[in-house]
Design a protein around this motif. Structure first.
Motif, PDB file in Angstrom:
ATOM      1  N   ALA A  26     -17.400  -8.910 -11.335  1.00  0.00           N
ATOM      2  CA  ALA A  26     -16.289  -9.122 -10.401  1.00  0.00           C
ATOM      3  C   ALA A  26     -16.170  -7.904  -9.507  1.00  0.00           C
ATOM      4  N   ALA A  27     -15.740  -8.123  -8.285  1.00  0.00           N
ATOM      5  CA  ALA A  27     -15.524  -7.056  -7.315  1.00  0.00           C
ATOM      6  C   ALA A  27     -14.033  -6.946  -7.038  1.00  0.00           C
ATOM      7  N   ALA A  28     -13.532  -5.712  -6.918  1.00  0.00           N
ATOM      8  CA  ALA A  28     -12.085  -5.545  -6.716  1.00  0.00           C
ATOM      9  C   ALA A  28     -11.793  -4.209  -6.071  1.00  0.00           C
ATOM     10  N   LYS A  29     -10.638  -4.142  -5.440  1.00  0.00           N
ATOM     11  CA  LYS A  29     -10.162  -2.914  -4.807  1.00  0.00           C
ATOM     12  C   LYS A  29      -8.654  -2.837  -4.942  1.00  0.00           C
ATOM     13  N   THR A  30      -8.164  -1.645  -5.222  1.00  0.00           N
ATOM     14  CA  THR A  30      -6.723  -1.430  -5.348  1.00  0.00           C
ATOM     15  C   THR A  30      -6.154  -0.862  -4.060  1.00  0.00           C
ATOM     16  N   GLY A  31      -4.830  -0.822  -3.990  1.00  0.00           N
ATOM     17  CA  GLY A  31      -4.136  -0.204  -2.866  1.00  0.00           C
ATOM     18  C   GLY A  31      -2.768   0.274  -3.295  1.00  0.00           C
ATOM     19  N   THR A  32      -2.396   1.455  -2.852  1.00  0.00           N
ATOM     20  CA  THR A  32      -1.085   2.029  -3.167  1.00  0.00           C
ATOM     21  C   THR A  32      -0.520   2.643  -1.902  1.00  0.00           C
ATOM     22  N   THR A  33       0.730   2.358  -1.574  1.00  0.00           N
ATOM     23  CA  THR A  33       1.328   2.908  -0.368  1.00  0.00           C
ATOM     24  C   THR A  33       2.141   4.158  -0.682  1.00  0.00           C
ATOM     25  N   ASN A  34       2.515   4.854   0.380  1.00  0.00           N
ATOM     26  CA  ASN A  34       3.302   6.067   0.216  1.00  0.00           C
ATOM     27  C   ASN A  34       4.574   5.793  -0.575  1.00  0.00           C
ATOM     28  N   ASP A  35       4.931   6.731  -1.391  1.00  0.00           N
ATOM     29  CA  ASP A  35       6.152   6.642  -2.206  1.00  0.00           C
ATOM     30  C   ASP A  35       6.112   5.470  -3.180  1.00  0.00           C
ATOM     31  N   PHE A  36       4.923   4.925  -3.413  1.00  0.00           N
ATOM     32  CA  PHE A  36       4.748   3.836  -4.385  1.00  0.00           C
ATOM     33  C   PHE A  36       5.653   2.642  -4.081  1.00  0.00           C
ATOM     34  N   LYS A  37       5.701   2.253  -2.809  1.00  0.00           N
ATOM     35  CA  LYS A  37       6.490   1.076  -2.441  1.00  0.00           C
ATOM     36  C   LYS A  37       5.713  -0.226  -2.658  1.00  0.00           C
ATOM     37  N   ASP A  38       4.392  -0.132  -2.644  1.00  0.00           N
ATOM     38  CA  ASP A  38       3.569  -1.327  -2.787  1.00  0.00           C
ATOM     39  C   ASP A  38       2.385  -1.024  -3.693  1.00  0.00           C
ATOM     40  N   SER A  39       2.118  -1.939  -4.594  1.00  0.00           N
ATOM     41  CA  SER A  39       0.970  -1.825  -5.501  1.00  0.00           C
ATOM     42  C   SER A  39       0.122  -3.078  -5.347  1.00  0.00           C
ATOM     43  N   TRP A  40      -1.122  -2.905  -4.878  1.00  0.00           N
ATOM     44  CA  TRP A  40      -1.989  -4.036  -4.557  1.00  0.00           C
ATOM     45  C   TRP A  40      -3.263  -4.003  -5.395  1.00  0.00           C
ATOM     46  N   THR A  41      -3.794  -5.156  -5.671  1.00  0.00           N
ATOM     47  CA  THR A  41      -5.175  -5.313  -6.108  1.00  0.00           C
ATOM     48  C   THR A  41      -5.669  -6.660  -5.595  1.00  0.00           C
ATOM     49  N   VAL A  42      -6.818  -6.621  -4.939  1.00  0.00           N
ATOM     50  CA  VAL A  42      -7.454  -7.845  -4.455  1.00  0.00           C
ATOM     51  C   VAL A  42      -8.897  -7.810  -4.928  1.00  0.00           C
ATOM     52  N   GLY A  43      -9.360  -8.912  -5.492  1.00  0.00           N
ATOM     53  CA  GLY A  43     -10.727  -8.953  -5.987  1.00  0.00           C
ATOM     54  C   GLY A  43     -11.219 -10.371  -6.155  1.00  0.00           C
ATOM     55  N   TYR A  44     -12.507 -10.493  -6.545  1.00  0.00           N
ATOM     56  CA  TYR A  44     -13.095 -11.827  -6.551  1.00  0.00           C
ATOM     57  C   TYR A  44     -14.305 -11.898  -7.462  1.00  0.00           C
ATOM     58  N   THR A  45     -14.569 -13.107  -7.872  1.00  0.00           N
ATOM     59  CA  THR A  45     -15.838 -13.510  -8.484  1.00  0.00           C
ATOM     60  C   THR A  45     -16.506 -14.439  -7.472  1.00  0.00           C
ATOM     61  N   PRO A  46     -17.691 -14.962  -7.771  1.00  0.00           N
ATOM     62  CA  PRO A  46     -18.301 -15.890  -6.799  1.00  0.00           C
ATOM     63  C   PRO A  46     -17.465 -17.135  -6.515  1.00  0.00           C
ATOM     64  N   ASP A  47     -16.552 -17.491  -7.425  1.00  0.00           N
ATOM     65  CA  ASP A  47     -15.830 -18.760  -7.280  1.00  0.00           C
ATOM     66  C   ASP A  47     -14.323 -18.614  -7.123  1.00  0.00           C
ATOM     67  N   LEU A  48     -13.792 -17.415  -7.191  1.00  0.00           N
ATOM     68  CA  LEU A  48     -12.332 -17.263  -7.164  1.00  0.00           C
ATOM     69  C   LEU A  48     -11.968 -15.912  -6.573  1.00  0.00           C
ATOM     70  N   THR A  49     -11.093 -15.932  -5.565  1.00  0.00           N
ATOM     71  CA  THR A  49     -10.535 -14.712  -4.987  1.00  0.00           C
ATOM     72  C   THR A  49      -9.055 -14.659  -5.328  1.00  0.00           C
ATOM     73  N   VAL A  50      -8.601 -13.507  -5.811  1.00  0.00           N
ATOM     74  CA  VAL A  50      -7.207 -13.354  -6.233  1.00  0.00           C
ATOM     75  C   VAL A  50      -6.647 -12.074  -5.637  1.00  0.00           C
ATOM     76  N   GLY A  51      -5.482 -12.194  -5.021  1.00  0.00           N
ATOM     77  CA  GLY A  51      -4.761 -11.036  -4.501  1.00  0.00           C
ATOM     78  C   GLY A  51      -3.417 -10.913  -5.180  1.00  0.00           C
ATOM     79  N   VAL A  52      -3.035  -9.674  -5.515  1.00  0.00           N
ATOM     80  CA  VAL A  52      -1.781  -9.429  -6.229  1.00  0.00           C
ATOM     81  C   VAL A  52      -1.021  -8.300  -5.539  1.00  0.00           C
ATOM     82  N   TRP A  53       0.265  -8.476  -5.436  1.00  0.00           N
ATOM     83  CA  TRP A  53       1.174  -7.433  -4.948  1.00  0.00           C
ATOM     84  C   TRP A  53       2.298  -7.247  -5.949  1.00  0.00           C
TER      85      TRP A  53
END
Length: 921
Positions: A645-672
């Protein structure tokens, strides 16, 4: 609407209930309003006062009811309108000879069959929304709960003023048609200055209630003429109050609210007669674009519309500038609710409401319009449809459960909400959408759909930045300088980003820079791309930023521009889908009375190639490479699954947003994960917030047979690995330079690895970054007789410059006079200018160029007072005698440093003195 001077002088205090409107209205004489200044208002966003924009030949002053002779008025209107339209299409000269007789015939022809006896819009049919397996999600029944009738006498004046100002400023004076607006619209449309409508409130009532549904949105002149005739008929038959009553009880306000009473309760939890100026101005602006202006979905856009309504109310002298300012300053968001029609059968409520808003919008759902299916918003309101959507409610329920569990675990860190979107990358089908952990929890504003709201994505936008660079020739091996760097910014001050761990790592391959989410390399990459270039690629991938490149600057790659979770999840699907973009799909099938209206067929999908399959695969390879994350992440992290699986995280200044978006060949999932009020969390980074939800959802779906089956396509088994396209080459490269290893052993790099390249970007240059140089051995610690090199990943044990300093006496090239046991080979670095200072600070020195002094072989003199006598030994420049053992008794290494003439190299490095004998003991 009371337009008398007394009515105009009544104050609309913010937060104070408006008074009920009398059933009979007397319009004022123009321009004679007591208590109103005619000067330009000082309020910063309001326009200049203007007189009534309707020509005098349209207005009947001081007349409340329409004049007699309705047909004559209609004929005049028809002639004028016909003139405008004929002129607009260049046919005036050909038809000018028809005259009034033709107009009479035209009126008779178009008026035939028109009647005010039947109100079509009062008959509704239930629309049912299902998931992809036929599970009922919601029954849309506007007459039961989403519409409540209200009589005109219960409507507050403040709402009437706001509605008329926003929709039809001449409503109380025109005859149902605003000829000035029609001619203005013709002029604007013909002059290509934009687009403009011209429908009055009366025309909207005519279209909504008295035109047959099949004709209502037919784009023909005939339909428009019939609508105008109906508007004049309505004006003759009904009072203005009755017309407004029909309008306010039938117009759609978004958020499942039909009519102002339902809207008042749905948005503010109160009756219409309790509305304040702030609330009334917000609601009055919604009918124009109810889905786009819905404040529970697009709050900022709704505020802009509210601001425009207040401007118009000031312009038409319904309120003062101060009243407008007070209303706009009112914290309306704190009082905003989302009491949508609650049904025991409503499931996946955020998704259901998103579907309803899209279907009823003026522009329609893009998926349907692209397929040529045109269904007006009013037809959706009439209902009678069975809509089968793309989601599987089991995936929605599981996503909500996992997200709620993680948010509960993070409560002590002040996290309160989460959103998740899951989609099939090959077809764009949205399989799950969760907008909050609890739709009905007002304490977290749970009705707000965070999945389609704009939030800063942090580093989760970086893959787009690096993909853009790869289209310009960069590769996974491209080395980027991770050093402290000052970048230009729009405010004239230097912008100097830092990494999340506060360290600068020097030369970093693109693979590791992206995998470990380093900030300085990302900014340098965007600088290489060009901000507009990166934004264009993001748009092609489905991510639309709200402002231009000048607004964001280089911070865009660190998450400075707000995006929607739905859109970013779709963008990652481009990587999963070999560089092909497929628009999101929400509907599988629409039926009406057992007739097929629309059906989605995956085989008919026509994806657009945005990135090459080779670049997409390389990005995927990096995002699935756990080794590439180890500069910052631990080896055990939530981005690793039991399958590739491939994935990447994201964090904004002051920890206002916590992200992870990733995928397999058949499913892409994004989370906030975050808070709807945009407040900060306590150290909830992307990995520990969105990362764990993403991980647990992925593992649960693939580990549960019925959920795993939900993501399978018919006759297409799930894939374990990502398909590797042709056109790629695997080449061994020097890690620190990104170039080919050098055959010359002097320049052989110590750290090599295989890297994947598009064949057109395989490096051809051999690396000369590392250079081996023989230098005098450095003084060794007591008891140590050989250097202690650190083995490199390739197994080469040649030490780097390491503990050598630029001012050390052995930082020189040992000549041929030095015997082999007096020298050692060290690796030095030919860094480019921007990295030389960093290299020196981190003991990664450039190769020495100055030769050492000629070698002198001194004789050690043993101390006379010690026994046993030390064995004869040799003391080389830069090395204290290591002492040669005799028998079983080791001889101690002398502790006295070598003479000053040897520890301090003269500036000329051309002289030396014989060493002073040392004592052992």
């Amino acid at each position: 609407m009371d337009q008398s001077s007394n009515g105009n002088n009544r104050s609309h205090q913010n937060g104070v209930k408006g008074n009920a409107i009398p059933t009979k209205i007397n319009p004022p004489a123009p321009h004679s309003v007591s208590g109103r200044s005619r000067t330009k208002p000082a309020y910063p966003f309001y326009g200049i006062y203007s007189s009534n924009r309707v020509p005098a030949w349209i207005i009947r002053k001081n007349k409340r009811l329409p004049p007699s002779g309705g047909k004559i008025t209609v004929l005049a209107l028809i002639l004028t309108l016909a003139f405008g339209f004929l002129l607009s299409i260049g046919l005036f000269l050909a038809i000018a000879g028809l005259g009034s007789g033709a107009a009479i015939l035209t009126y008779s022809s178009y008026a035939k069959g028109l009647s005010l006896d039947k109100e079509y819009a009062l008959t509704f049919e239930t629309t049912r929304i299902y998931d992809r397996n036929g599970v009922l999600l919601f029954e849309k029944q506007p007459e039961a709960g989403a519409r409540d009738f209200i009589s005109f006498k219960e409507v507050p004046k403040v709402l009437v003023d706001a509605t008329v100002a926003a929709e039809d400023p001449t409503f109380f004076e025109n005859q149902g048609v605003d000829m000035y607006a029609i001619l203005r619209a013709v002029y604007i449309n013909l002059s290509k200055q934009g687009s403009s409508g011209a429908s009055t409130i009366t025309q909207q009532v005519a279209r909504l209630l008295y035109l047959p549904p099949a004709e209502r949105y037919t784009p023909t002149f005939e339909r428009k003429f019939r609508e105008l005739i109906l508007a004049t008929m309505i004006t003759e038959k009904f009072t203005k109050e009755q017309v407004l009553e029909k309008y306010l009880n039938n117009i759609y306000y978004g958020n499942l609210a039909y009519g102002i009473e339902a809207a008042s309760d749905g948005y503010f939890g109160k009756t219409a007669k309790e509305l304040t100026l702030a609330e009334a101005s917000m609601l009055a602006g919604l009918p124009q674009l109810p889905s786009q202006y819905d404040p529970t979905i697009n709050y900022d856009l709704a505020r802009l519309r509210q601001k425009r309504v207040l401007e118009l109310m000031v312009k038409y002298e319904k309120i003062t500038v101060q009243e407008a300012a007070d209303a706009y300053a009112y914290d309306i968001k704190a009082h905003l609710q989302d009491r949508r029609s609650k049904s025991d059968t409503m499931r996946a409520p955020h998704f259901v409401n998103y579907i309803l808003a899209e279907l009823s919008s003026d522009t329609g759902m893009k998926q349907l319009t692209d397929a040529g299916v045109l269904i007006s918003p009013e037809d959706w309101e009439l209902g009678g449809f069975d809509i089968y959507t793309t989601i599987d409610v089991r995936l929605v329920d599981e996503a909500e459960k996992i997200a709620r569990k993680r948010v509960d675990e993070l409560k002590q860190q002040k996290a309160s909400n989460a959103a998740l979107v899951a989609m099939r990358p090959s077809t764009g089908e949205v399989l799950s959408m969760v907008g909050s952990i609890d739709f009905y929890n007002n304490t977290i504003n749970g009705q707000f759909n965070a999945a389609v709201s704009y939030r800063q994505p942090g580093s989760s936008i970086k893959p787009v930045t690096y993909a853009a660079a790869m289209t310009k020739g960069w590769t996974a091996a491209t080395v980027i300088a991770d050093i402290q760097t000052n970048f230009p910014s729009g405010n004239g001050q230097a912008y100097s980003p830092v990494n999340s761990n506060g360290k600068f790592l020097g030369t970093v391959p693109l693979r590791n820079a992206l995998g470990s989410s380093l900030n300085v390399p990302a900014v340098k990459t965007l600088q290489f791309d060009g901000i507009q270039y990166m934004m264009d690629l993001a748009k092609d991938m489905g991510v639309q930023f709200q402002k231009g490149p000048e607004f964001y600057g280089l911070t865009l790659t660190l998450g400075g521009g707000e995006v929607r979770l739905l859109d970013l999840t779709g963008a990652y699907s481009v990587f999963a889908n070999a560089g092909k973009k497929v628009d999101p799909v929400f509907v599988l099938k629409i039926m009406k009375r057992d007739k097929l209206v629309y059906e989605f067929k995956p085989e008919d999908v026509k994806p657009r190639q945005i990135l090459s399959p080779q670049i997409s695969y390389v990005i995927t390879n990096i995002l699935s490479d756990n080794e590439a994350r180890l500069l910052v992440f631990s080896r055990s992290n939530p981005l690793t699954l039991s399958r590739p699986a491939a994935a990447k995280t994201g964090t904004t200044n002051d920890f206002k947003d916590s992200w992870t978006v990733g995928y397999t060949p058949d499913l892409t999932v994004g989370v906030w994960i975050g808070n709807n009020d945009n407040s900060s969390m306590l150290a909830v980074a992307g990995s520990i917030g969105g990362g764990y939800v993403w991980h647990d959802f992925m593992e649960t779906v693939y580990g549960t047979p019925e959920l795993k089956a939900a993501i399978e396509q018919k006759d297409k088994p799930l894939k374990l690995n990502f398909d590797k396209p042709t056109g790629l080459a695997t080449v061994k490269i020097c890690v620190d330079s990104g170039l080919l290893p050098n055959d010359n052993p002097v320049y052989d790099c110590p750290d090599k690895r295989d890297e994947i390249f598009p064949v057109e970007f395989v490096p051809k240059t051999k690396s000369t970054l590392h250079q081996r140089v023989k230098i005098p051995k450095k003084q060794l610690p007591q008891g140590v007789t050989t250097p202690l090199p650190t083995a490199t990943p390739s197994g080469n044990v040649t030490p780097s410059s390491g503990d050598i300093k630029a001012d050390d006496p052995n930082y020189c090239v040992a000549g041929d006079t030095y015997p082999p046991d007096a020298v050692e080979e060290r690796i030095f670095f030919n860094y480019p200018p921007e990295l030389k200072d960093w290299g020196i600070k981190n003991n990664r020195l450039p190769p020495p160029t100055q030769p050492c002094l000629p070698f002198v072989a001194p004789t050690a003199t043993p101390p006379p007072d010690l026994s046993p006598t030390a064995q004869p030994g040799t003391l080389y420049p830069g090395l204290t005698n290591p002492a040669i053992s005799s028998g079983s008794a080791p001889v101690q290494t002398p502790t006295t440093p070598r003479p000053a003439t040897l520890t301090t190299v003269p500036a000329t490095r051309s002289q030396t003195l014989p060493p002073t004998p040392t004592k052992s003991g």
